[in-house]
Design a protein around this motif. Structure first.
Motif, PDB file in Angstrom:
ATOM      1  N   GLU A 190      43.955  33.440  43.300  1.00  0.00           N
ATOM      2  CA  GLU A 190      42.513  33.217  43.372  1.00  0.00           C
ATOM      3  C   GLU A 190      42.136  31.747  43.246  1.00  0.00           C
ATOM      4  O   GLU A 190      41.145  31.304  43.825  1.00  0.00           O
ATOM      5  CB  GLU A 190      41.810  34.020  42.280  1.00  0.00           C
ATOM      6  N   SER A 211      34.533  36.616  44.195  1.00  0.00           N
ATOM      7  CA  SER A 211      33.976  35.426  44.837  1.00  0.00           C
ATOM      8  C   SER A 211      32.733  35.762  45.645  1.00  0.00           C
ATOM      9  O   SER A 211      32.486  36.920  46.019  1.00  0.00           O
ATOM     10  CB  SER A 211      35.026  34.791  45.759  1.00  0.00           C
ATOM     11  N   LYS A 230      26.337  35.189  41.341  1.00  0.00           N
ATOM     12  CA  LYS A 230      27.257  34.736  40.299  1.00  0.00           C
ATOM     13  C   LYS A 230      26.773  35.157  38.919  1.00  0.00           C
ATOM     14  O   LYS A 230      27.553  35.656  38.087  1.00  0.00           O
ATOM     15  CB  LYS A 230      27.409  33.215  40.365  1.00  0.00           C
TER      16      LYS A 230
END
Length: 318
Positions: free
Chosen positions: A195, A229, A257
């Motif tokens: 990641e 993400s 987020k």
């Protein structure tokens, strides 16, 4: 370097002949050859632990040495420079690594490294099949030619990764650490590498029913312990990242987020509050949900619930 590496409890050699240390490394860490241009000195040191599918190694040859390898075949080498410098040559390029920089050697990549007299490294040997299993678990496309990383990285750019390495080192030195926990941490390290570092992995879009917002919410809950993400969420919603921001503004009055972080904190709060759930350490719970920067995690938790995670845990025990 600040993270807690292997201690004297893991020491195999101290003030040893470099070639004796090299023979040990060949057996447990990776095939290579060394050449000392100067007179041999018996100042090599090595700490070593196996931990699940990983091998952890802290090494210093005590003098300038050239290390070469034709390839590691079935494993990746993650090398963090702790002290001194190391000249790396590869891909027609060369670079002097300094403390805090990270070298990732792919399987079958030849290695040509020259250590300074005071060079010391922390090395993680990670088998290929561990990374391939993480790709399968996350439904990521594994390239036909195998997973490959770019070689040069900065540990400072990988927020919290040094804390994760320190935690793994500490766990490796626990006498009675359960094997299940060892493999659990092995999977976390492999996941974080995929990641956080530049690689050739492609993430497949998530297929599901319902409205775009419902699909993303379900995806977040299904993958709450992973790093999610913006691109993954946009693929699930089948829209651009900019449109995804507008979607969350309409339905959640928040950014994607922030929404993911809040959901992770909600899960952790429920976990710490539940007297039926066994908590070995708050650090492990935080890392389990993808919070590698522990200070930032505690601050976010306190902002959300008006208390520290340790306060929540203490309340259920009283």
């Amino acid at each position: 370097m600040g993270f807690n590496m292997l201690s004297k409890a893991s020491q195999v050699f101290t003030n040893a002949d470099p070639y004796r240390v090299s023979d040990y490394v060949n057996q447990y860490v990776g095939a290579h050859r060394i050449n000392l241009p100067n007179k041999r000195v018996a100042e090599a040191k090595l700490c070593h632990r196996d931990f699940g599918s990983l091998d952890l190694c802290r090494i210093s040859y005590g003098s300038s040495v050239r290390v070469t390898s034709s390839g590691l075949n079935t494993c990746y080498h993650l090398q963090v420079l702790l002290k001194g410098s190391c000249l790396w040559r590869g891909y027609g390029d060369e670079h002097y690594f300094s403390p805090g920089e990270l070298l990732l050697i792919n399987p079958d990549d030849p290695a040509d490294l020259t250590y300074s007299n005071d060079c010391e490294k922390f090395i993680v040997k990670l088998p290929v099949n561990v990374l391939e299993r993480v790709c399968s678990d996350n439904y990521w496309k594994k390239p036909i030619g195998g997973i490959r990383f770019s070689p040069r990285h900065s540990l400072q750019q990988l927020s919290g990764f040094d804390s994760l390495l320190g935690l793994v080192c500490g766990e490796s030195e626990r006498v009675h650490g359960p094997s299940r926990l060892r493999e659990y941490f092995t999977g976390i390290i492999a996941t974080k590498l995929l990641e956080l570092l530049d690689s050739n992995i492609e993430r497949e879009p998530y297929e599901g029913d319902g409205s775009p917002f419902e699909r993303v919410v379900q995806f977040v809950d299904d993958n709450i312990k992973k790093n999610i993400s913006l691109d993954q969420m946009a693929a699930v919603a089948r829209m651009s990242p900019r449109s995804l921001y507008n979607l969350f503004e309409r339905h959640a009055c928040d950014t994607p987020k922030n929404y993911v972080r809040k959901r992770k904190l909600e899960h952790i709060h429920g976990f710490l509050s539940d007297p039926e759930r066994k908590v070995r350490s708050i650090t492990e719970v935080a890392i389990d949900y993808g919070f590698l920067h522990l200070g930032r995690f505690a601050e976010n938790y306190r902002n959300a619930y008006g208390e520290l995670p340790s306060d929540t845990l203490r309340k259920r025990l009283t």
